[in-house]
Design an enzyme around this catalytic site. Structure first.
Site, mmCIF file in Angstrom:
data_model
loop_
_atom_site.group_PDB
_atom_site.id
_atom_site.type_symbol
_atom_site.label_atom_id
_atom_site.label_comp_id
_atom_site.label_asym_id
_atom_site.label_seq_id
_atom_site.Cartn_x
_atom_site.Cartn_y
_atom_site.Cartn_z
ATOM 1 N N LYS A 111 10.325 -14.354 2.960
ATOM 2 C CA LYS A 111 11.733 -15.316 3.020
ATOM 3 C C LYS A 111 11.410 -15.688 3.927
ATOM 4 O O LYS A 111 10.811 -16.466 4.571
ATOM 5 C CB LYS A 111 11.906 -13.948 3.480
ATOM 6 C CG LYS A 111 12.438 -12.558 2.378
ATOM 7 C CD LYS A 111 13.795 -11.581 3.120
ATOM 8 C CE LYS A 111 13.810 -10.316 2.542
ATOM 9 N NZ LYS A 111 14.965 -9.548 3.091
ATOM 10 N N TYR A 143 18.249 -8.836 -6.401
ATOM 11 C CA TYR A 143 18.969 -7.852 -6.017
ATOM 12 C C TYR A 143 20.392 -7.624 -6.388
ATOM 13 O O TYR A 143 21.332 -7.077 -5.998
ATOM 14 C CB TYR A 143 19.320 -9.129 -4.552
ATOM 15 C CG TYR A 143 18.449 -8.914 -3.777
ATOM 16 C CD1 TYR A 143 17.507 -8.095 -3.145
ATOM 17 C CD2 TYR A 143 18.304 -10.084 -3.059
ATOM 18 C CE1 TYR A 143 16.743 -8.071 -1.991
ATOM 19 C CE2 TYR A 143 16.914 -10.654 -1.465
ATOM 20 C CZ TYR A 143 16.600 -8.809 -1.556
ATOM 21 O OH TYR A 143 15.557 -9.309 -0.330
ATOM 22 N N PHE A 191 27.551 -7.897 2.013
ATOM 23 C CA PHE A 191 26.584 -8.762 2.861
ATOM 24 C C PHE A 191 25.776 -9.171 1.774
ATOM 25 O O PHE A 191 25.264 -10.305 2.264
ATOM 26 C CB PHE A 191 25.736 -8.155 3.674
ATOM 27 C CG PHE A 191 24.513 -6.936 2.856
ATOM 28 C CD1 PHE A 191 23.109 -6.986 2.344
ATOM 29 C CD2 PHE A 191 24.658 -5.668 3.391
ATOM 30 C CE1 PHE A 191 23.361 -6.495 1.727
ATOM 31 C CE2 PHE A 191 24.101 -5.261 2.647
ATOM 32 C CZ PHE A 191 22.486 -5.338 2.115
ATOM 33 N N ARG A 205 5.115 -0.496 2.012
ATOM 34 C CA ARG A 205 7.094 -0.466 2.653
ATOM 35 C C ARG A 205 6.438 -0.119 4.001
ATOM 36 O O ARG A 205 7.017 0.059 5.366
ATOM 37 C CB ARG A 205 7.602 0.339 2.240
ATOM 38 C CG ARG A 205 8.125 0.172 0.636
ATOM 39 C CD ARG A 205 9.085 -0.328 0.378
ATOM 40 N NE ARG A 205 10.338 -0.014 1.218
ATOM 41 C CZ ARG A 205 11.599 -0.756 0.892
ATOM 42 N NH1 ARG A 205 12.215 -1.410 -0.044
ATOM 43 N NH2 ARG A 205 12.729 0.333 0.829
ATOM 44 N N ARG A 234 8.420 -6.098 9.677
ATOM 45 C CA ARG A 234 9.210 -6.146 11.489
ATOM 46 C C ARG A 234 9.363 -5.757 12.198
ATOM 47 O O ARG A 234 9.950 -6.186 12.966
ATOM 48 C CB ARG A 234 10.214 -4.948 10.298
ATOM 49 C CG ARG A 234 10.456 -6.486 8.540
ATOM 50 C CD ARG A 234 11.323 -4.994 7.916
ATOM 51 N NE ARG A 234 11.974 -5.759 6.247
ATOM 52 C CZ ARG A 234 12.657 -5.928 5.141
ATOM 53 N NH1 ARG A 234 12.205 -3.799 5.694
ATOM 54 N NH2 ARG A 234 12.893 -6.168 4.512
ATOM 55 N N ASN A 281 15.393 -11.245 7.468
ATOM 56 C CA ASN A 281 14.183 -9.201 8.196
ATOM 57 C C ASN A 281 12.307 -9.737 7.308
ATOM 58 O O ASN A 281 11.892 -8.959 7.383
ATOM 59 C CB ASN A 281 14.840 -8.601 8.037
ATOM 60 C CG ASN A 281 14.460 -7.916 6.807
ATOM 61 O OD1 ASN A 281 14.313 -9.235 6.070
ATOM 62 N ND2 ASN A 281 15.056 -6.721 6.138
ATOM 63 N N HIS A 323 10.098 -8.618 1.859
ATOM 64 C CA HIS A 323 10.651 -7.643 1.563
ATOM 65 C C HIS A 323 9.340 -7.399 0.603
ATOM 66 O O HIS A 323 8.666 -7.809 0.443
ATOM 67 C CB HIS A 323 11.158 -8.737 -0.146
ATOM 68 C CG HIS A 323 11.588 -7.878 -1.638
ATOM 69 N ND1 HIS A 323 12.476 -7.317 -1.592
ATOM 70 C CD2 HIS A 323 10.737 -7.674 -2.338
ATOM 71 C CE1 HIS A 323 12.354 -6.332 -2.584
ATOM 72 N NE2 HIS A 323 10.498 -6.681 -3.528
ATOM 73 N N GLU A 340 10.295 -6.844 -10.595
ATOM 74 C CA GLU A 340 10.039 -7.024 -9.822
ATOM 75 C C GLU A 340 9.034 -8.512 -9.911
ATOM 76 O O GLU A 340 9.101 -10.041 -9.987
ATOM 77 C CB GLU A 340 9.918 -7.297 -8.153
ATOM 78 C CG GLU A 340 11.380 -7.282 -8.311
ATOM 79 C CD GLU A 340 11.279 -5.799 -6.660
ATOM 80 O OE1 GLU A 340 10.695 -5.633 -6.083
ATOM 81 O OE2 GLU A 340 12.107 -5.352 -6.538
#
Ligand code: ATP
Ligand code: MG
Length: 137
Positions: A9, A49, A57, A85, A102, A112, A115, A126
């Site tokens: 990100k 998203y 948010f 993950r 993270r 964070n 992704h 994606e």
């Protein structure tokens, strides 16, 4: 073959963490099949998203993801989605275990660093959203 769409990100790119993130995935042993630096347009962030559209948010999230270039990646391999993950850690970096990306490198949920797709189906979705077929090896 299973694919995970992984993205550094804008905060991760700005902080110079691209090499660190790529290195962790390389050392784990997954296969890199797509890689690019990219300024995400608002429409693409919204599509990516879309399941979070109702969240309070969401506008902040769209602003965050479009605030600077991201590094888009596709990693392949058996079990890559769940394994990625685990390498990434919990959404809230304060709850992420030390040793995870993270857990080691972030403090705020809204910044964070990375992704990772949450299912093999979303890994495919994606990957198709962020990459053209000719961009993948
Ligand atoms: P990602 O999809 O980015 O890999 P995730 O699957 O761990 O993260 P999601 O629930 O899909 O978490 O949320 C997507 C992103 O939205 C989070 O990574 C984070 O950047 C942001 N986000 C989630 N919850 C919050 C929150 N409560 N406040 C601010 N931002 C949030
Ligand atoms: Mg998610």
């Amino acid at each position: 073959v299973e694919q995970s769409y992984i993205m550094v990100k804008p905060d991760g790119v700005q902080r110079g963490l691209v090499g660190e993130v790529i290195s962790r995935f390389e050392r784990k042993g997954f296969k890199l099949t797509g890689l690019k630096l990219f300024q995400c347009p608002k429409e693409l962030a919204e599509e990516h998203y879309k399941d979070l559209k109702a969240k309070s948010f969401y506008p902040t999230l769209i602003d965050y993801i479009t605030s600077g270039p991201v590094v888009c990646m596709v990693w392949e391999g058996v079990g890559v989605v769940a394994s990625a993950r685990k390498l990434i850690g919990s959404t809230n970096p304060l709850q992420a275990e030390p040793g995870t990306i993270r857990g080691d490198l972030a403090v705020q949920t809204g910044r964070n660093v990375i992704h990772g797709s949450d299912s093999p189906e979303n890994g495919k979705r994606e990957t198709a959203l962020w990459f053209k077929e000719g961009e993948l090896c």
